[in-house]
Design a protein around this motif. Sequence first.
Motif, mmCIF file in Angstrom:
data_model
loop_
_atom_site.group_PDB
_atom_site.id
_atom_site.type_symbol
_atom_site.label_atom_id
_atom_site.label_comp_id
_atom_site.label_asym_id
_atom_site.label_seq_id
_atom_site.Cartn_x
_atom_site.Cartn_y
_atom_site.Cartn_z
ATOM 1 N N ALA A 39 36.420 36.343 49.721
ATOM 2 C CA ALA A 39 36.362 36.792 48.255
ATOM 3 C C ALA A 39 36.483 35.779 47.411
ATOM 4 N N LYS A 40 37.633 34.919 47.538
ATOM 5 C CA LYS A 40 38.137 34.075 46.583
ATOM 6 C C LYS A 40 36.967 32.926 46.180
ATOM 7 N N GLN A 41 36.053 32.781 47.280
ATOM 8 C CA GLN A 41 35.088 31.774 46.925
ATOM 9 C C GLN A 41 33.789 32.418 46.411
ATOM 10 N N LEU A 42 33.799 33.449 45.979
ATOM 11 C CA LEU A 42 32.696 34.058 45.422
ATOM 12 C C LEU A 42 32.466 34.490 44.063
ATOM 13 N N THR A 43 31.439 33.910 43.165
ATOM 14 C CA THR A 43 31.319 34.119 41.838
ATOM 15 C C THR A 43 31.104 35.377 41.178
ATOM 16 N N GLY A 44 30.765 36.507 42.241
ATOM 17 C CA GLY A 44 30.413 37.669 41.718
ATOM 18 C C GLY A 44 29.012 38.069 41.733
ATOM 19 N N ASN A 45 27.976 36.846 41.656
ATOM 20 C CA ASN A 45 26.735 37.098 41.713
ATOM 21 C C ASN A 45 26.330 37.809 43.285
ATOM 22 N N MET A 46 25.685 38.709 43.394
ATOM 23 C CA MET A 46 25.344 39.308 44.738
ATOM 24 C C MET A 46 23.876 39.924 44.832
#
Length: 462
Positions: A282-289
């Motif tokens: 989760a810490k490595q995700l930008t939020g774009n999915m």
Amino acid sequence: MLSSLVLAATLAAAPAPRSAAQAQTVVHVPKLDALAGLTAFLERAGTHAALLRPAAWRAELHPFLTIDPTRPETLTAVGLDPAGPATVSLRTDGRVSCMRVSDAKVFQAKAAEAMTQAGGEETKSATTKGVTTVSTTRSAGGAMGYALKGTDVCAYGATDEGGAALLKESVKLVGKAPAADARLGKVAGVAFLATGGAVLGLDGNATGLKVDGTTTKLPLPPFQAKAASPYAAMKPEGLLFSRVAVAPAGVSQAVGSLRANIQSLCASCPKEQVQATTDAVAKQLTGNMLVSMSNVQVRGSLRAPEARFFAVKQALAAEVKDAAAMKSALEPLGKLPGAKALEDGWALTVKGGTVQVRQKGKHLVVGNDDAVTQATMAALPETTAKLERAADFSLDPKLLARGLSQVSLADVLSDENLAAMFAVSSELGPLLARSERITGWLDSAPGGAHRFFFDWTLPESK
């Protein structure tokens, strides 16, 4: 000062229904003669879904008079204004319908006829402070009546215990001008529905229905529009195709939902290890999915969690901040029971099938079907584009109908949630199978709510 002006402007533009206190559901139509387009959709959709037929709900518009907004003469004949507003409030003790009269004498005469036909006790009438009230009990039980002041009338139909309360409420509603409802002012439409935590604005024509709404009930993370998304230019395909920009505060929630599904299918996977790995991811995700659901293939009873998880063939893609850091975050997956190394990630054997967790550059892809996972990875673009909304979606109604039809009777009889799906399939399945597409968008709203819009399109009329 500015916020006060914005609030004042919002309230000024908001519809003003005469809503009864303690109403569980409120339906408001600002102008009855503006319903033609919406009715056209319902008439056409109703040929395949009886619940949507206007004839199924017209009787709910008034407690004791028969009216049809699509036929102005039916309102004029009972003294009601076919161009006026209508507000129907549903309560546990009955309902109240507030409208505008075009001819008070005609209305009172028609109301008297209806009360006589109800065959109850002697009708009571009175006039106080300009408000005329008429009420009676019904031979079949309950009470009915109305309060009339000038051109405003609120009529009610009550349960055995609700007559006095609804008469009092009707008097109160006609006694003052209706207040603007800021909730309704946030959505657009020719008709409005407020129930529970949801507010809907409805409009349409013969080939489509538009629903504009807000709700506090969606189990979704908060969204936040971003300048660009790597998934914005991808072509929608399959059962459901959705691009989302999750707010930073909601990324852990989104990943946690997937973690819970995998954990439920892998009882032998150490919870602490799975939790630590998903936290690192989760810490490595930008939020774009991106969510890509291809189709539904039910194998076995849907009462089993694994059958439900693998029934929908799908893949989830997520943009990664740092490719090397994500690869390191995924390494602990290799220690889980049933894990198999892939060239670009891991395959996790769980109850009911295999979950693939793969990485392609700055994209993490998780899928429960090899073909869908491969197709999603192959379609991932190398450039970004503007995503107009924080979340959008495209739904294939024909594939949805086909999927809903796979719910078995045995599952229906043993699971309330599956029974609800079966009910939707029975009622809306034929309409979905004859629809073109359903598209829409979502965004976050204050207080943990979500704003949404969808457009249900039917084929062009022949």
